[in-house]
Write a protein that holds these residues in place. Sequence first.
Motif, PDB file in Angstrom:
ATOM      1  N   CYS A  32       0.830  -1.218   0.000  1.00  0.00           N
ATOM      2  CA  CYS A  32       0.000   0.000   0.000  1.00  0.00           C
ATOM      3  C   CYS A  32       0.858   1.260   0.000  1.00  0.00           C
ATOM      4  N   THR A  33       1.918   1.265   0.804  1.00  0.00           N
ATOM      5  CA  THR A  33       2.780   2.457   0.809  1.00  0.00           C
ATOM      6  C   THR A  33       3.540   2.589  -0.504  1.00  0.00           C
ATOM      7  N   ASP A  34       3.844   1.468  -1.137  1.00  0.00           N
ATOM      8  CA  ASP A  34       4.521   1.525  -2.435  1.00  0.00           C
ATOM      9  C   ASP A  34       3.582   2.079  -3.507  1.00  0.00           C
ATOM     10  N   ILE A  35       2.324   1.712  -3.445  1.00  0.00           N
ATOM     11  CA  ILE A  35       1.348   2.251  -4.395  1.00  0.00           C
ATOM     12  C   ILE A  35       1.179   3.752  -4.166  1.00  0.00           C
ATOM     13  N   HIS A  36       0.988   4.124  -2.926  1.00  0.00           N
ATOM     14  CA  HIS A  36       0.656   5.506  -2.601  1.00  0.00           C
ATOM     15  C   HIS A  36       1.837   6.464  -2.754  1.00  0.00           C
ATOM     16  N   ALA A  37       2.992   6.077  -2.237  1.00  0.00           N
ATOM     17  CA  ALA A  37       4.122   7.008  -2.186  1.00  0.00           C
ATOM     18  C   ALA A  37       5.379   6.500  -2.870  1.00  0.00           C
ATOM     19  N   ARG A  38       5.306   5.310  -3.474  1.00  0.00           N
ATOM     20  CA  ARG A  38       6.483   4.664  -4.085  1.00  0.00           C
ATOM     21  C   ARG A  38       7.616   4.556  -3.061  1.00  0.00           C
ATOM     22  N   LYS A  39       7.257   4.146  -1.842  1.00  0.00           N
ATOM     23  CA  LYS A  39       8.222   4.007  -0.763  1.00  0.00           C
ATOM     24  C   LYS A  39       7.913   2.733   0.013  1.00  0.00           C
ATOM     25  N   ILE A  40       8.954   1.973   0.294  1.00  0.00           N
ATOM     26  CA  ILE A  40       8.856   0.812   1.181  1.00  0.00           C
ATOM     27  C   ILE A  40       9.716   1.144   2.393  1.00  0.00           C
ATOM     28  N   SER A  84      -9.899  12.073 -11.339  1.00  0.00           N
ATOM     29  CA  SER A  84     -10.694  11.173 -10.511  1.00  0.00           C
ATOM     30  C   SER A  84      -9.858   9.986 -10.028  1.00  0.00           C
ATOM     31  N   LEU A  85      -8.918   9.524 -10.838  1.00  0.00           N
ATOM     32  CA  LEU A  85      -8.051   8.414 -10.406  1.00  0.00           C
ATOM     33  C   LEU A  85      -7.144   8.829  -9.265  1.00  0.00           C
ATOM     34  N   GLN A  86      -6.679  10.075  -9.291  1.00  0.00           N
ATOM     35  CA  GLN A  86      -5.776  10.519  -8.233  1.00  0.00           C
ATOM     36  C   GLN A  86      -6.496  10.657  -6.897  1.00  0.00           C
ATOM     37  N   ASN A  87      -7.812  10.728  -6.915  1.00  0.00           N
ATOM     38  CA  ASN A  87      -8.563  10.768  -5.668  1.00  0.00           C
ATOM     39  C   ASN A  87      -8.746   9.386  -5.071  1.00  0.00           C
ATOM     40  N   ILE A  88      -8.514   8.364  -5.866  1.00  0.00           N
ATOM     41  CA  ILE A  88      -8.638   6.994  -5.381  1.00  0.00           C
ATOM     42  C   ILE A  88      -7.260   6.525  -4.943  1.00  0.00           C
ATOM     43  N   PHE A  89      -7.130   6.112  -3.695  1.00  0.00           N
ATOM     44  CA  PHE A  89      -5.834   5.738  -3.128  1.00  0.00           C
ATOM     45  C   PHE A  89      -5.155   4.631  -3.910  1.00  0.00           C
ATOM     46  N   VAL A  90      -5.889   3.608  -4.305  1.00  0.00           N
ATOM     47  CA  VAL A  90      -5.300   2.424  -4.920  1.00  0.00           C
ATOM     48  C   VAL A  90      -4.674   2.739  -6.268  1.00  0.00           C
ATOM     49  N   PHE A  91      -5.264   3.626  -7.038  1.00  0.00           N
ATOM     50  CA  PHE A  91      -4.783   3.882  -8.384  1.00  0.00           C
ATOM     51  C   PHE A  91      -3.921   5.133  -8.496  1.00  0.00           C
ATOM     52  N   ARG A  92      -3.478   5.659  -7.395  1.00  0.00           N
ATOM     53  CA  ARG A  92      -2.670   6.872  -7.450  1.00  0.00           C
ATOM     54  C   ARG A  92      -1.308   6.537  -8.039  1.00  0.00           C
ATOM     55  N   VAL A  93      -0.976   7.170  -9.134  1.00  0.00           N
ATOM     56  CA  VAL A  93       0.268   6.889  -9.840  1.00  0.00           C
ATOM     57  C   VAL A  93       1.151   8.117  -9.732  1.00  0.00           C
ATOM     58  N   LYS A  94       2.326   7.955  -9.144  1.00  0.00           N
ATOM     59  CA  LYS A  94       3.239   9.073  -8.949  1.00  0.00           C
ATOM     60  C   LYS A  94       3.921   9.448 -10.250  1.00  0.00           C
ATOM     61  N   SER A  95       4.324   8.472 -11.025  1.00  0.00           N
ATOM     62  CA  SER A  95       5.031   8.714 -12.276  1.00  0.00           C
ATOM     63  C   SER A  95       4.605   7.654 -13.279  1.00  0.00           C
ATOM     64  N   SER A  96       4.520   8.058 -14.544  1.00  0.00           N
ATOM     65  CA  SER A  96       4.106   7.086 -15.553  1.00  0.00           C
ATOM     66  C   SER A  96       5.197   6.049 -15.809  1.00  0.00           C
ATOM     67  N   MET A  97       6.426   6.316 -15.400  1.00  0.00           N
ATOM     68  CA  MET A  97       7.528   5.388 -15.629  1.00  0.00           C
ATOM     69  C   MET A  97       7.816   4.519 -14.402  1.00  0.00           C
ATOM     70  N   SER A  98       7.041   4.659 -13.360  1.00  0.00           N
ATOM     71  CA  SER A  98       7.309   3.960 -12.114  1.00  0.00           C
ATOM     72  C   SER A  98       6.315   2.823 -11.911  1.00  0.00           C
ATOM     73  N   PRO A 104       5.075   0.084  -8.955  1.00  0.00           N
ATOM     74  CA  PRO A 104       5.211  -0.280  -7.540  1.00  0.00           C
ATOM     75  C   PRO A 104       5.490  -1.771  -7.385  1.00  0.00           C
ATOM     76  N   TYR A 105       6.750  -2.162  -7.534  1.00  0.00           N
ATOM     77  CA  TYR A 105       7.101  -3.571  -7.544  1.00  0.00           C
ATOM     78  C   TYR A 105       6.938  -4.224  -6.170  1.00  0.00           C
ATOM     79  N   GLY A 106       6.811  -3.408  -5.122  1.00  0.00           N
ATOM     80  CA  GLY A 106       6.522  -3.965  -3.806  1.00  0.00           C
ATOM     81  C   GLY A 106       5.203  -4.713  -3.791  1.00  0.00           C
ATOM     82  N   VAL A 107       4.261  -4.282  -4.643  1.00  0.00           N
ATOM     83  CA  VAL A 107       2.984  -4.978  -4.769  1.00  0.00           C
ATOM     84  C   VAL A 107       3.216  -6.378  -5.331  1.00  0.00           C
TER      85      VAL A 107
END
Length: 161
Positions: free
Chosen positions: A19-27, A126-140, A142-145
């Motif tokens: 979840c933190t990797d999806i949201h903030a790209r941080k583990i 609308s996607l950025q308002n949804i926690f699960v689909f928040r994408v920080k960068s199009s090239m990133s 979240p491999y932690g998932v």
Amino acid sequence: MLRYIALDAASFLLVFSACTDIHARKIYNSASLLIFVLSIFVSCARGDFLKEMIAVILLFPIFYTLWIFRIFGGGDVKLILAVIPLVPLCDLVSLFLSISIAGVFVALCCLIVSALSQRNSSFQASLQNIFVFRVKSSMSVPYGVAIAMGVLVETLKDQGM
């Protein structure tokens, strides 16, 4: 019994890391460290502690090299090394295969979300308002998932589910 409690706690921490990797790209380092401690406990309960630690030590240079070449992020490398003792050594190849298959799925989801968000800026808002689909960068990605999904599949398989 304690082994299963440790597996459940590690599973919770894996989901948290995903979840933190999806949201903030941080583990978080603390999550990886706790998972590693729990995985050591699980490997000791199975009687494979020495073999598992040798595997982690031997695999470290490979994952470190992947980090140097920016194939994996630092958090991903720490998380992969932390989860290796969670599965029996004979299932290590199966673990990496499960993580790879999950990684393909996660990457495809990221590509789809990126393509859809580029087509329609209101959809992106609308996607950025949804926690699960928040994408920080199009090239990133979240491999932690993918790591969490692969480990959960393997630990459930190990438990006979």
